[in-house]
Design an enzyme around this catalytic site. Structure first.
Site, short mmCIF file in Angstrom:
data_model
loop_
_atom_site.label_atom_id
_atom_site.label_comp_id
_atom_site.label_asym_id
_atom_site.label_seq_id
_atom_site.Cartn_x
_atom_site.Cartn_y
_atom_site.Cartn_z
N GLU A 96 -6.30 85.12 57.30
CA GLU A 96 -6.56 85.85 56.05
C GLU A 96 -6.93 87.30 56.34
O GLU A 96 -6.54 88.21 55.60
CB GLU A 96 -7.68 85.17 55.26
CG GLU A 96 -7.44 83.71 54.92
CD GLU A 96 -6.41 83.50 53.82
OE1 GLU A 96 -5.76 84.49 53.41
OE2 GLU A 96 -6.25 82.35 53.37
N GLU A 126 -6.76 88.75 49.56
CA GLU A 126 -7.08 88.40 50.95
C GLU A 126 -8.55 88.64 51.25
O GLU A 126 -9.16 87.88 52.02
CB GLU A 126 -6.20 89.18 51.93
CG GLU A 126 -4.70 89.10 51.70
CD GLU A 126 -4.11 87.70 51.79
OE1 GLU A 126 -4.86 86.74 52.02
OE2 GLU A 126 -2.88 87.57 51.64
N HIS A 129 -10.17 85.62 49.95
CA HIS A 129 -9.93 84.43 50.77
C HIS A 129 -10.77 84.44 52.04
O HIS A 129 -11.28 83.38 52.46
CB HIS A 129 -8.44 84.35 51.14
CG HIS A 129 -7.54 84.22 49.96
ND1 HIS A 129 -6.16 84.29 50.06
CD2 HIS A 129 -7.79 84.01 48.65
CE1 HIS A 129 -5.63 84.14 48.86
NE2 HIS A 129 -6.59 83.98 47.99
N GLU A 190 3.48 82.77 54.57
CA GLU A 190 3.01 82.40 53.24
C GLU A 190 4.05 81.58 52.47
O GLU A 190 3.68 80.66 51.72
CB GLU A 190 2.64 83.66 52.45
CG GLU A 190 1.37 84.30 52.98
CD GLU A 190 0.97 85.56 52.24
OE1 GLU A 190 -0.23 85.72 51.95
OE2 GLU A 190 1.85 86.38 51.92
N GLU A 224 -1.44 82.39 46.65
CA GLU A 224 -0.31 82.46 47.58
C GLU A 224 1.03 82.45 46.85
O GLU A 224 2.01 83.02 47.33
CB GLU A 224 -0.36 81.29 48.58
CG GLU A 224 -1.60 81.23 49.46
CD GLU A 224 -1.70 82.41 50.40
OE1 GLU A 224 -0.70 83.12 50.60
OE2 GLU A 224 -2.81 82.63 50.94
N HIS A 227 1.82 85.88 46.33
CA HIS A 227 2.16 86.55 47.58
C HIS A 227 3.59 86.22 48.01
O HIS A 227 4.27 87.04 48.63
CB HIS A 227 1.17 86.14 48.68
CG HIS A 227 -0.26 86.42 48.32
ND1 HIS A 227 -1.32 85.98 49.07
CD2 HIS A 227 -0.81 87.09 47.27
CE1 HIS A 227 -2.45 86.36 48.52
NE2 HIS A 227 -2.15 87.03 47.41
#
Length: 513
Positions: A96, A126, A129, A190, A224, A227
């Site tokens: 991360e 991020e 996370h 990802e 995610e 992402h």
């Protein structure tokens, strides 16, 4: 009359400008051409994004501190599964952090307002996370029946022989051209691997009585998905420029192999070896579904008309997934004294599950696990490390043991350079990646760093003892009786010395490069 949100979103993008007070090219230049305007992958106003993520975080942290803490959930989870959360959280948290660096580099590099909005939101994700996973480590350190290891996970990833390959893998998110970093992060890691990690893994956690991990990981995976959209938008932008295609394919091939080398073997161990209450699927089943069929077949193959081909070595990866995780589990278990977690032995029920899901497993691996179980008692004074003869050298590129996919059919390649330095590679792809740019892969392996060090001294130096100053954090079992617990005195009696196996190989086994 209110202005539609989409209209506000388009207006905000028009405020993007090129600052005159610094030169953008001076920070993180890219070899790729990026068009100035593309489709927007994010389409969420910052105001909406912030309120949405605040609500998610409130639910996540609230559940950990309130309901799950009051229920003492970690004490109800399977001990074997709780042990694997120690390396999982340490390694994933580093990933991360690498992702945070990647997204921030992209914001600086890419002069495209549509893409930059997505990168900015991802960077904020991020940061969240990193904090969420650190908080989960803290939560387990407070509530798990055996907290030893949770409190040292972040330090452990700098020196543990299996955490170092994780760092080598995830440093690819931040140590190269920003677009190359994005290919590793957004397009491969990802999009191909977070579904097995954050979705399938939560199913495994819940089956083993751990309700804390799903509350965090499912919240992360909802980010995610965005992402992945950033990765698709990055690919779409790069593919519009014909001059990018040859560079992109090379970076893409390399990125997939490097992510596969660590993630498939690491996750194979996590899924198949640290669960008591197993789900119906093995890691190979998850890989076939999420990586081979969904990512490779439904996603990457559809980009072939635009110039991007399936990763060059994806067929090799599929072949390796059959046995790689089992080989890695064997090597990891043999290294139990240097881990900050306990490595349980396999039982007859485990043997049956493995043979059912991986026909032929007993022939190749049951012997090791039978011996490992017998060596769990410290009174026998035997280390599983001694049963792996010879010990495998580590790959210069991915830092993984060079016995993959299986010791008897390993694909290790050896080379010696013009300076007389020896190198081992776990596979032909890693050897080829090395030859593309040897300067990138000159770091020392774990064996080289610790060559000649007594095992007892290593354990003491790196803080792998419990609070009593004598009992090891790592154990080859889950027993709590003092009779079964290995101490530093037991390790001293073995007189085991860490030795780089690359040094003892005959000179004629090496290819000159």
């Amino acid at each position: 009359m209110s202005v539609p949100v989409s209209a506000e979103h388009e207006k905000i993008k028009k405020f993007d400008w090129e600052p005159s007070y610094f030169h953008r090219d001076a920070h993180y230049p890219t070899k790729y051409k990026i068009p100035p305007r593309t489709k927007d992958p994010f389409r969420t106003l910052v105001r909406e994004y912030a309120s949405m993520e605040e609500e998610k975080d409130d639910r996540t942290y609230g559940s950990l501190e309130d309901a799950l803490a009051r229920m003492s959930n970690p004490s109800e989870a399977e001990p074997r599964f709780m042990e694997v959360m120690k390396p999982v959280l340490a390694v994933v948290n580093f990933a991360e952090y690498g992702a945070l660096k990647c997204a921030s580099m992209l914001v600086d590099t890419v002069s495209n307002p549509e893409l930059r909005q997505g990168y900015l939101a991802q960077m904020l994700d991020e940061v969240r996370h990193v904090n969420q996973e650190a908080y989960l480590s803290r939560y387990f350190a407070k509530h798990a029946p055996d907290p030893a290891g949770f409190n040292s996970g972040f330090k452990m990833r700098a020196f543990d022989p299996l955490a170092r390959p994780g760092r080598a893998c995830f440093e690819l998110f931040m140590n190269d051209d920003p677009i190359t970093n994005a290919v590793n992060l957004q397009v491969v890691s990802e999009t191909a691997y977070t579904n097995p990690l954050f979705v399938a893994f939560t199913e495994l956690a819940a089956a083993n009585g751990d309700q804390a991990t799903p509350s965090v990981f499912l919240s992360i995976q909802s980010d995610e998905a965005r992402h992945m959209s950033n990765g698709y938008a990055t690919l779409a932008a790069v593919l519009t420029e014909p001059d990018n295609l040859s560079m992109l394919q090379l970076d893409f091939d390399t990125a997939f192999w490097r992510q596969h080398c660590f993630l498939d073997n690491f996750q194979g161990v996590v899924y198949d070896y640290f669960s008591k209450s197993r789900t119906m699927q093995s890691y190979r089943d998850y890989w076939d579904e999420w990586v081979w069929e969904d990512w490779g077949g439904s996603y990457i193959e559809r980009l072939e008309p635009f110039g991007l081909q399936l990763p060059r070595w994806i067929g090799d990866a599929k072949r390796h997934v059959q046995w790689g995780g089992h080989t890695m589990a064997m090597v990891s278990a043999a290294l139990w004294p240097v881990h900050a977690w306990r490595s349980d032995y396999m039982t007859e029920a485990d043997f049956d599950w493995f043979e059912t899901n991986y026909p032929g497993w007993e022939k190749h691996y049951a012997g090791f696990w039978t011996a490992y179980r017998e060596m769990a008692d410290p009174r026998h004074g035997q280390l599983a490390l001694g049963s792996l003869a010879p010990l495998p050298p580590l790959c210069r590129v991915c830092q993984m043991p060079a016995v993959l996919p299986r010791p008897d059919i390993n694909e290790m390649q050896l080379a010696i350079d013009s300076a007389g330095r020896r190198h081992a590679f776990c596979s032909a792809p890693c050897f080829q990646i090395f030859r593309q740019d040897p300067a990138k892969h000159q770091g020392l392996t774990w064996w080289e760093v610790n060559d000649g060090v007594e095992l007892a001294r290593y354990i003491e130096e790196f803080g792998l003892l419990r609070s009593d100053g004598r009992t090891l954090i790592g154990q080859p079992h889950l027993h709590t009786s003092e009779r079964w617990l290995w101490t530093i005195d037991d390790i001293r009696r073995t007189s085991f010395v860490l030795t780089d196996p690359l040094k003892s190989l005959p000179a004629d086994a090496f290819t000159r490069i």
